[in-house]
Design a protein around this motif. Structure first.
Motif, short mmCIF file in Angstrom:
data_model
loop_
_atom_site.label_atom_id
_atom_site.label_comp_id
_atom_site.label_asym_id
_atom_site.label_seq_id
_atom_site.Cartn_x
_atom_site.Cartn_y
_atom_site.Cartn_z
N UNK A 1 0.83 -1.21 0.00
CA UNK A 1 0.00 0.00 0.00
C UNK A 1 0.86 1.25 0.00
N UNK A 2 1.86 1.26 0.86
CA UNK A 2 2.76 2.41 0.93
C UNK A 2 3.57 2.54 -0.36
N UNK A 3 4.03 1.39 -0.89
CA UNK A 3 4.86 1.43 -2.09
C UNK A 3 4.12 2.03 -3.27
N UNK A 4 2.88 1.62 -3.50
CA UNK A 4 2.17 2.15 -4.67
C UNK A 4 1.80 3.62 -4.48
N UNK A 5 1.64 4.03 -3.25
CA UNK A 5 1.45 5.47 -3.00
C UNK A 5 2.70 6.23 -3.42
N UNK A 6 3.90 5.68 -3.10
CA UNK A 6 5.16 6.34 -3.51
C UNK A 6 5.30 6.33 -5.04
N UNK A 7 4.99 5.18 -5.65
CA UNK A 7 5.11 5.14 -7.12
C UNK A 7 4.23 6.21 -7.75
N UNK A 8 3.03 6.37 -7.22
CA UNK A 8 2.12 7.37 -7.77
C UNK A 8 2.69 8.77 -7.57
N UNK A 9 3.25 9.04 -6.42
CA UNK A 9 3.87 10.34 -6.18
C UNK A 9 5.05 10.58 -7.12
N UNK A 10 5.78 9.51 -7.42
CA UNK A 10 6.94 9.63 -8.32
C UNK A 10 6.52 9.96 -9.73
N UNK A 11 5.30 9.58 -10.10
CA UNK A 11 4.83 9.89 -11.46
C UNK A 11 4.36 11.34 -11.59
#
Length: 375
Positions: free
Chosen positions: A165-175
């Motif tokens: 959950x935390x990882x995909x939140x970071x990936x989204x922020x990175x985009x």
């Protein structure tokens, strides 16, 4: 060039492939497509799928047992074989090379390499079935990221998906960020969070693979006798009686025990070395030695508080490659220390986005055939 991401239905179709060898090849190729699709959104840097491509390709060698069998085929300690030859003299007078060949065959059928292969295949499928599915779902998702992560299970791994959950939140922020350093740190943090989830889930399969090659001396003795004393059951019985009467049965058993000890040591060492090797496109990493690649400029000094907090838990030598070598690959903290620094060192390595297979090999695997050439 943008790469079309595989959808969840394709991921599910790959998990249903019954042949573990073909399934692994398609898993590896699917990871590549997921990696490229996400990299297209984040500026080309490595994501977790990028590293998963090469880890899965390495696992494929274990599943196919090619490197393991090749290493054990070199088993033929001259002293051990000479002991076998001496024990068989008068009963099965075979040349030295013939006994050495039979000894290798007996070891290969007793070393339980199929159990190593099975454990590797289970782990490969287990991770792909869960994590690749979520990457495919994320790449197709068009709503708020909060809605995406809401479908993930709360709690810690192995059952919970809190880290995902935390990882995909970071990936989204990175985009969405325009700050290159901020993006680099977000991607590293997301990669580590997925990696921690993955490695926690894989713990049973890694232990099973490392512990599988247990060579039973009694089983090796039986297999060796079957190979050394050919014939029907009555002939084999007569020859075994002859061995006993000539006082050579105990000598042969002692020689077989020596062979089993040697083979057991070599098999464990071989499996461990095999699992602690990672072939990247232009480098072979030995996970039992310290990394020596420099940190990329954007990741030399870190500032993201969540990233720093996670690194304090998984990296006992922060901002240093000292002691990154993994002494025991079955030890989760030991693995994560190496993985954390590997993700950081190779975050900007462009060759990691290279395709793992040729177009002809991909066409063959999708046609249900084992591709030719080096896999």
């Amino acid at each position: 060039m943008d790469v079309e991401a595989p959808g969840t239905s394709e991921v599910e179709a790959i998990t249903a492939v019954p042949d573990p060898v073909l399934r692994n090849l398609r898993i590896t190729h699917c990871y590549h497509r997921l990696s490229r699709a996400l990299a297209d959104r984040t500026g080309g840097s490595a994501n977790w799928c990028t590293f998963a491509v090469w880890a899965s390709k390495q696992v494929g060698r274990t599943i196919r047992r090619e490197d393991l069998a090749r290493a054990l085929e070199h088993l033929a300690d001259p002293d051990v074989v000479k002991t076998l030859v001496d024990a068989l003299r008068r009963v099965a007078p075979l040349p030295f090379d013939a006994v050495a060949d039979l000894a290798r065959r007996a070891v290969l059928t007793t070393a339980r390499l199929d159990e190593v292969s099975d454990a590797a295949a289970r782990g490969n499928l287990k991770v792909f079935e869960e994590i690749a599915h979520e990457f495919a779902r994320y790449l197709a998702f068009t709503g708020p990221v909060a809605d995406f992560v809401a479908a993930l299970r709360p709690g810690e791994p192995p059952e919970g998906q809190h880290h995902l959950s935390r990882a995909f939140t970071r990936y989204h922020q990175a985009t969405t960020t325009t700050d290159p350093k901020r993006r680099a740190e977000l991607l590293l943090l997301a990669n580590l969070e997925v990696g921690l989830h993955e490695q926690t889930r894989l713990q049973p399969e890694i232990r099973a693979a490392l512990e599988a090659p247990i060579i039973d001396p009694a089983e090796l003795h039986r297999r060796l006798l079957d190979l050394l004393l050919p014939g029907n059951r009555f002939t084999k019985w007569l020859r075994r009686v002859a061995l006993t009467l000539l006082g050579r049965r105990s000598a042969l058993r002692a020689a077989t025990d020596r062979l089993a000890d040697q083979a057991r040591t070599l098999a464990r060492r071989t499996v461990t070395r095999h699992l602690m090797t990672l072939a990247l496109p232009d480098e072979l990493l030995d996970l039992s030695t310290d990394l020596d690649a420099p940190f990329p400029p954007l990741l030399v000094e870190l500032s993201d508080p969540d990233l720093l907090d996670l690194l304090t838990r998984v990296d006992p030598t922060p901002d240093s490659l000292r002691d990154t070598a993994a002494g025991d690959w079955s030890d989760l903290p030991d693995r994560m220390h190496y993985i954390a620094d590997m993700f950081r060192c190779h975050a900007e390595r462009a060759t990691l986005q290279n395709p793992p297979f040729t177009d002809d090999q991909v066409a063959a695997m999708y046609d249900g055939r084992l591709p030719t050439g080096r896999l």
